[in-house]
Design a protein around this motif. Structure first.
Motif, PDB file in Angstrom:
ATOM      1  N   PRO A 134      59.912 -16.975 -69.460  1.00 31.44           N
ATOM      2  CA  PRO A 134      59.872 -17.817 -70.426  1.00 31.44           C
ATOM      3  C   PRO A 134      58.485 -18.277 -70.450  1.00 31.44           C
ATOM      4  N   THR A 135      58.145 -19.307 -71.700  1.00 28.21           N
ATOM      5  CA  THR A 135      57.131 -19.958 -71.707  1.00 28.21           C
ATOM      6  C   THR A 135      57.248 -21.443 -71.376  1.00 28.21           C
ATOM      7  N   CYS A 136      56.184 -22.176 -71.035  1.00 22.92           N
ATOM      8  CA  CYS A 136      56.592 -23.599 -70.642  1.00 22.92           C
ATOM      9  C   CYS A 136      55.580 -24.521 -71.397  1.00 22.92           C
ATOM     10  N   VAL A 137      56.027 -25.517 -71.820  1.00 27.88           N
ATOM     11  CA  VAL A 137      55.312 -26.433 -72.701  1.00 27.88           C
ATOM     12  C   VAL A 137      55.312 -27.984 -71.865  1.00 27.88           C
ATOM     13  N   ILE A 138      54.206 -28.362 -71.355  1.00 32.31           N
ATOM     14  CA  ILE A 138      54.298 -29.575 -70.848  1.00 32.31           C
ATOM     15  C   ILE A 138      53.560 -30.597 -71.528  1.00 32.31           C
ATOM     16  N   GLY A 139      54.249 -31.731 -71.933  1.00 34.27           N
ATOM     17  CA  GLY A 139      53.766 -32.999 -72.803  1.00 34.27           C
ATOM     18  C   GLY A 139      53.785 -34.246 -72.021  1.00 34.27           C
ATOM     19  N   PRO A 140      53.199 -35.163 -72.719  1.00 31.46           N
ATOM     20  CA  PRO A 140      53.151 -36.711 -72.156  1.00 31.46           C
ATOM     21  C   PRO A 140      54.623 -36.932 -71.707  1.00 31.46           C
ATOM     22  N   THR A 141      55.658 -36.697 -72.446  1.00 30.78           N
ATOM     23  CA  THR A 141      56.720 -37.360 -72.355  1.00 30.78           C
ATOM     24  C   THR A 141      57.952 -36.457 -71.926  1.00 30.78           C
ATOM     25  N   GLY A 142      57.362 -34.999 -71.694  1.00 31.41           N
ATOM     26  CA  GLY A 142      58.608 -34.132 -71.451  1.00 31.41           C
ATOM     27  C   GLY A 142      58.210 -32.600 -71.219  1.00 31.41           C
ATOM     28  N   ILE A 143      59.188 -31.779 -70.932  1.00 32.29           N
ATOM     29  CA  ILE A 143      58.639 -30.621 -70.389  1.00 32.29           C
ATOM     30  C   ILE A 143      59.749 -29.661 -71.107  1.00 32.29           C
ATOM     31  N   SER A 144      59.419 -28.457 -71.710  1.00 34.60           N
ATOM     32  CA  SER A 144      60.331 -27.723 -72.603  1.00 34.60           C
ATOM     33  C   SER A 144      60.146 -26.096 -72.057  1.00 34.60           C
ATOM     34  N   LEU A 145      61.035 -25.576 -72.259  1.00 32.92           N
ATOM     35  CA  LEU A 145      61.034 -24.051 -71.603  1.00 32.92           C
ATOM     36  C   LEU A 145      61.725 -23.448 -72.897  1.00 32.92           C
ATOM     37  N   ASN A 146      60.840 -22.471 -73.215  1.00 30.43           N
ATOM     38  CA  ASN A 146      61.362 -21.535 -74.507  1.00 30.43           C
ATOM     39  C   ASN A 146      61.326 -20.016 -73.911  1.00 30.43           C
ATOM     40  N   ILE A 147      62.322 -19.631 -74.497  1.00 30.18           N
ATOM     41  CA  ILE A 147      62.740 -17.926 -74.175  1.00 30.18           C
ATOM     42  C   ILE A 147      63.593 -17.235 -75.275  1.00 30.18           C
ATOM     43  N   SER A 148      62.938 -15.951 -75.335  1.00 28.41           N
ATOM     44  CA  SER A 148      63.657 -15.123 -76.259  1.00 28.41           C
ATOM     45  C   SER A 148      64.416 -14.050 -75.532  1.00 28.41           C
ATOM     46  N   GLY A 149      65.731 -13.573 -75.799  1.00 30.48           N
ATOM     47  CA  GLY A 149      66.257 -12.860 -75.030  1.00 30.48           C
ATOM     48  C   GLY A 149      67.289 -11.807 -75.914  1.00 30.48           C
ATOM     49  N   LEU A 150      68.048 -11.039 -75.217  1.00 38.14           N
ATOM     50  CA  LEU A 150      69.199 -10.106 -75.827  1.00 38.14           C
ATOM     51  C   LEU A 150      70.288 -10.527 -75.162  1.00 38.14           C
ATOM     52  N   GLY A 151      71.386 -10.273 -75.966  1.00 39.53           N
ATOM     53  CA  GLY A 151      72.978 -10.629 -75.365  1.00 39.53           C
ATOM     54  C   GLY A 151      73.784  -9.975 -76.479  1.00 39.53           C
ATOM     55  N   VAL A 152      75.102 -10.190 -75.996  1.00 39.07           N
ATOM     56  CA  VAL A 152      76.154  -9.790 -76.755  1.00 39.07           C
ATOM     57  C   VAL A 152      77.087 -11.181 -77.171  1.00 39.07           C
ATOM     58  N   VAL A 153      77.304 -11.057 -78.484  1.00 37.91           N
ATOM     59  CA  VAL A 153      78.223 -11.907 -79.162  1.00 37.91           C
ATOM     60  C   VAL A 153      79.698 -11.463 -79.196  1.00 37.91           C
ATOM     61  N   THR A 154      80.729 -12.207 -78.689  1.00 40.51           N
ATOM     62  CA  THR A 154      82.225 -11.659 -78.878  1.00 40.51           C
ATOM     63  C   THR A 154      82.745 -12.734 -79.813  1.00 40.51           C
ATOM     64  N   ARG A 155      83.225 -12.337 -80.812  1.00 41.31           N
ATOM     65  CA  ARG A 155      83.848 -13.222 -81.864  1.00 41.31           C
ATOM     66  C   ARG A 155      85.281 -13.236 -81.555  1.00 41.31           C
ATOM     67  N   ALA A 156      85.987 -14.296 -82.319  1.00 42.37           N
ATOM     68  CA  ALA A 156      87.409 -14.740 -82.020  1.00 42.37           C
ATOM     69  C   ALA A 156      88.069 -13.649 -82.138  1.00 42.37           C
ATOM     70  N   ASP A 157      88.110 -12.550 -83.031  1.00 41.04           N
ATOM     71  CA  ASP A 157      88.740 -11.250 -83.229  1.00 41.04           C
ATOM     72  C   ASP A 157      88.544 -10.425 -82.095  1.00 41.04           C
ATOM     73  N   MET A 158      87.619 -10.694 -81.228  1.00 40.67           N
ATOM     74  CA  MET A 158      87.091  -9.774 -80.030  1.00 40.67           C
ATOM     75  C   MET A 158      86.216  -8.516 -80.387  1.00 40.67           C
ATOM     76  N   SER A 159      85.717  -8.799 -81.635  1.00 39.41           N
ATOM     77  CA  SER A 159      84.667  -7.987 -82.032  1.00 39.41           C
ATOM     78  C   SER A 159      83.176  -8.276 -81.510  1.00 39.41           C
ATOM     79  N   THR A 160      82.540  -7.378 -81.206  1.00 35.17           N
ATOM     80  CA  THR A 160      81.328  -7.562 -80.415  1.00 35.17           C
ATOM     81  C   THR A 160      79.961  -7.189 -81.470  1.00 35.17           C
ATOM     82  N   VAL A 161      78.936  -7.880 -81.253  1.00 38.63           N
ATOM     83  CA  VAL A 161      77.739  -7.492 -81.992  1.00 38.63           C
ATOM     84  C   VAL A 161      76.448  -7.813 -81.006  1.00 38.63           C
TER      85      VAL A 161
END
Length: 214
Positions: A134-161
């Motif tokens: 990931p990339t990391c951004v540090i600010g005066p009041t917080g820190i954030s982690l940003n990431i792009s990735g790949l995955g699989v979504v399973t819907r309610a009908d069990m179909s996937t994408v």
């Protein structure tokens, strides 16, 4: 390839270097100019190959290194989410970790939406399959982690994408301030559409932890 794999490779490279040095020393004792020239050229070629491989290994290790690490364990009931361009409401659960021990190995994320309305049922679960550093951004009041990735979504009908996703984990470093996260998901398959966008509400301070790597 990870550092556990690279370690034996480095050891083997060192042994090859020692063997080349021994051969060159032997060649020097033969007093045969043609043999010395042939062995020297061979040694130079081997050195070039080893150097290129070591550079490649070093580049791979750099890609495995993380600027920051993060964990998320959040639930948000009655949340608003946009799925395929339409608003829906339901319960959200988001758990996982990114760069445990500051290495991309072992990173995983699971995002689940449970639809409150049965018709149509837009419930789904995203499980990550690939998470780079990931990339990391540090600010005066917080820190954030940003990431792009790949995955699989399973819907309610069990179909996937197969999908790509983008996630931001934001942790406040100000005492008493809430944490939050953002996720967007988009289909990677032509003819199998899926999109989802979600902004979390304010979360308890321990729901998200983001830290810099040393």
């Amino acid at each position: 390839m990870n550092k556990m794999v690279n370690g034996p490779f480095i050891d083997a490279s060192a042994r090859i270097e020692a063997a080349i040095a021994s051969i060159l020393e032997f060649a020097a004792t033969t007093q045969d100019p043609e043999f010395i020239e042939r062995i020297t050229k061979l040694a130079i070629k081997k050195e070039i190959v080893l150097e290129l491989l070591l550079d490649e290994i070093g580049d791979i290790e750099d890609e495995d290194e993380c600027e920051c690490s993060g964990t998320v364990n959040a639930t948000a009931p009655n949340s608003n989410i946009t799925i395929n361009g339409a608003e829906d409401t339901g319960d959200v659960t988001f758990v996982g970790e990114v760069c445990p021990d500051c290495s991309v190995e072992g990173s995983s994320l699971t995002f689940t939406f449970t639809d409150d309305t049965p018709t149509p049922n837009n419930s789904f679960t995203l499980v990550s399959t690939s998470i780079p550093a990931p990339t990391c951004v540090i600010g005066p009041t917080g820190i954030s982690l940003n990431i792009s990735g790949l995955g699989v979504v399973t819907r309610a009908d069990m179909s996937t994408v197969n999908v790509s996703f983008f996630v931001t984990l934001s942790e406040s470093t100000t005492p008493g301030e809430a944490d939050s996260f953002f996720i967007s998901i988009e289909s990677e398959e032509v003819g199998n559409p899926f999109e989802a966008v979600y902004f979390s509400p304010d979360l308890p301070d321990n729901a998200i932890v983001v830290e810099e790597c040393d």
